[in-house]
Scaffold this active site. Structure first.
Site, short mmCIF file in Angstrom:
data_model
loop_
_atom_site.label_atom_id
_atom_site.label_comp_id
_atom_site.label_asym_id
_atom_site.label_seq_id
_atom_site.Cartn_x
_atom_site.Cartn_y
_atom_site.Cartn_z
N SER A 125 0.84 -1.20 0.00
CA SER A 125 0.00 0.00 0.00
C SER A 125 0.88 1.25 0.00
CB SER A 125 -0.89 0.02 1.25
OG SER A 125 -1.57 1.26 1.34
N TYR A 137 -1.58 -0.30 10.17
CA TYR A 137 -1.74 -0.84 8.81
C TYR A 137 -0.54 -0.45 7.95
CZ TYR A 137 -3.72 -1.03 4.03
OH TYR A 137 -3.94 -1.27 2.69
#
Ligand code: NAP
Length: 252
Positions: A143, A157
């Site tokens: 990501s 995350y």
């Protein structure tokens, strides 16, 4: 020509579903892993079958070792594993670090990191020439958060995706001489259900105007990069990560 099987974790929805559909269109047999949404997984299988492709589905939580073994056993029954896409991933609700508890962190790292590493290990056992395999390709979905850090949203995350970036480099070098390429794709803001899972269904729409392009990306745009990395066209690429972010997060 039989191109073999691609296992897509979290292939029932969003980016994983787009990867599964494109892999089938490119001639791979596709095994779609899902966690709980059998209806969505079945719909992806049906859409692939309607296009003349080959797909099957297997339930399993990537953070549960017995489930991972069952997923790979299902792949073995379909044919020779040519590709693994470690796509299954989760976010959590936006929070600051001082409000994280261990339960949140364990889920975040178990699914995003441990699941990726467990699945990659099973794939290496099947693909590596060291183990009598024919080689293959692994693509890890990371990501833009890994670079941006996601402050105030989900630093956990971002850290988990940073671990995937490091793992991609390490595993790529570990198996580079064994016929396996290991790469990553780093999506930016992509319009999928994941934002609703983090309690913010309008996140992609709200952020779109401020993105460099300026719009959110589609799951299909991410899938194109994944399929290139899986293909022989990427035969000299390993240990690299492609940004599919519309420019978000690329400046140092
Ligand atoms: P999504 O729409 O929320 O879909 C998540 C998929 O993962 C579903 O198929 C879900 O299965 C599956 N899944 C969740 N937990 C799982 C588990 N424990 N074991 C197996 N499968 C599990 O997510 P997405 O937006 O497509 O995201 C896909 C990947 O891209 C993730 O790794 C995510 O971190 C990454 N990413 C997304 C964005 C974005 O903006 N969308 C940006 C950067 C990176 P069920 O259908 O059964 O629930």
């Amino acid at each position: 020509m039989d191109k073999g099987i691609v296992l897509v974790t979290g292939g029932s929805r969003g980016i994983g579903a787009a990867i599964a559909r494109l892999a089938a269109a490119r001639g791979y047999g596709v095994l779609i892993n899902y966690n709980s949404n059998a209806t969505a997984a079945a719909a992806v299988c049906a859409s692939i079958a309607a296009q003349g492709g080959r797909a099957d589905m297997v339930a399993g939580d990537v953070s549960v070792e017995a489930d991972v073994d069952a997923m790979f056993a299902a792949a073995d029954r379909m044919g020779t594993l040519a590709g693994l896409v470690n796509n299954a991933g989760v976010v959590d609700v936006a929070a600051r670090v001082e409000d994280f508890d261990l339960k949140r962190l364990q889920r975040m790292f178990a699914i995003n990191v441990f699941g990726t590493v467990l699945c990659a290990g099973r794939a290496v056992r099947r693909m590596s020439r060291r183990h009598g395999g024919q080689g293959g390709a692994i693509v890890n979905i990371t990501s833009a958060a890994a670079k941006l850090g996601a402050p105030g949203n989900y630093v956990d995350y971002a850290a988990a995706k940073g671990a995937i970036d490091s793992f991609t480099v390490g595993l790529a070098l570990e198996v580079a001489g064994e016929g396996i390429r290991v790469n990553g794709v780093r999506p930016g803001i992509i319009d999928t259900d994941i934002h609703a899972s983090g309690g913010d269904p309008q996140r992609a729409a709200r952020m779109a105007a401020d993105l460099p392009m300026p719009r959110a990306g589609t799951a299909e745009e991410v899938a194109e990069a994944v399929l290139w990395l899986l293909s022989d066209a990427a035969s000299y690429s390993t240990g690299t990560v492609i940004d599919v972010t519309g420019g978000r997060g690329i400046a140092p």
